[in-house]
Write an enzyme that holds these catalytic residues in place. Structure first.
Site, short mmCIF file in Angstrom:
data_model
loop_
_atom_site.label_atom_id
_atom_site.label_comp_id
_atom_site.label_asym_id
_atom_site.label_seq_id
_atom_site.Cartn_x
_atom_site.Cartn_y
_atom_site.Cartn_z
N THR A 39 0.86 -1.47 0.07
CA THR A 39 -0.28 -0.47 -0.29
C THR A 39 0.95 1.68 0.09
O THR A 39 0.30 2.17 -0.54
CB THR A 39 -1.07 -0.02 1.11
OG1 THR A 39 -0.29 0.27 2.62
CG2 THR A 39 -2.04 -1.39 1.57
N ASN A 53 12.30 4.82 6.01
CA ASN A 53 12.05 3.72 6.16
C ASN A 53 10.49 4.08 6.95
O ASN A 53 10.88 5.14 7.01
CB ASN A 53 12.06 3.10 7.33
CG ASN A 53 11.68 1.72 7.76
OD1 ASN A 53 10.65 0.93 7.66
ND2 ASN A 53 10.92 1.67 9.43
N HIS A 108 7.34 4.13 9.98
CA HIS A 108 6.98 3.20 10.92
C HIS A 108 5.29 4.17 11.20
O HIS A 108 5.34 5.21 11.44
CB HIS A 108 8.48 3.09 11.95
CG HIS A 108 8.01 2.76 12.85
ND1 HIS A 108 8.13 0.66 12.95
CD2 HIS A 108 6.98 3.01 14.45
CE1 HIS A 108 7.80 0.94 14.29
NE2 HIS A 108 7.04 2.17 14.99
#
Length: 210
Positions: free
Chosen positions: A13, A108, A110
């Site tokens: 997604t 990244n 999170h």
């Protein structure tokens, strides 16, 4: 043009959010040139194919060692001339050698406001379960650069999301994705593609360009 390699493990997604932002013109100075999945048949590879992006599954168990696995990922990404590596739901820990191959060039996303609910063991629904158990009123998502400490790299962007009294881990996860993750990850890439952010002395600094 910023060449992006995206590492995935599942549905993709966040990959789709990046693809949509590029297609809409939100990120005109970047393109995804390679998608690597840690699992065969991950739907993220279908998303890549539908967008005309080259995707490949590299599965750890098919390599004689973790070192060989990481070496192959490095080779594939370098062969594709990737400038920025984006972890979009990638469930494999990167080796120090991999991180060193792309210094301050690995992002990244999170699903919490780091330093809350992050580090070893905090991933997927576990993050939202912990947030609800703790009773926080606000959560969110964080885009950060990757270093050798799990979720410990320089924080780039964060966005808050309200926690509702009737939330379940599943509803909270979905809202964090929709209201935070899918917004700040493309924005982080946009800023980097325009040279408007960089890591200096372990912190992300915004840069004003003429």
């Amino acid at each position: 043009m910023l060449n992006i390699g995206v590492l995935v493990s599942g549905g993709g997604t966040n990959l789709q959010a990046i693809l949509d932002a590029i297609q809409s013109g939100q990120i005109p100075e970047a393109k995804i040139v390679k998608v690597i999945s840690s699992k065969e048949g991950a739907y993220a590879l279908t998303r890549a194919k539908n967008a005309g992006v080259d995707g490949v599954a590299l599965v750890k168990k098919n390599f004689p060692s973790n070192e060989a696995y990481m070496d192959e990922m490095i080779r594939v990404l370098q062969q594709a001339k990737v400038d920025l590596v984006v972890l979009a739901g990638f469930m494999t820990v990167l080796s120090p050698k991999f991180i060193a191959a792309f210094p301050n060039r690995i992002l990244n996303i999170h699903p919490s406001l780091i330093p809350s609910f992050c580090g070893v063991g905090y991933y997927g629904l576990k993050v939202h379960e912990a947030a609800l158990q703790r009773g926080v009123k606000v959560t969110g998502a964080t885009v950060h650069f990757v270093n050798e400490e799990t979720d410990g790299g320089p924080i780039f962007l964060q966005k808050t999301v309200e926690v509702r009294e009737d939330d379940t881990p599943q509803t909270l996860q979905q809202r964090v994705m929709e209201e935070a993750e899918w917004k700040i990850l493309p924005e982080a890439i946009r800023l980097l593609s325009r040279g408007e952010a960089e890591v200096i002395d372990g912190k992300v600094r915004r840069v004003t360009r003429p």
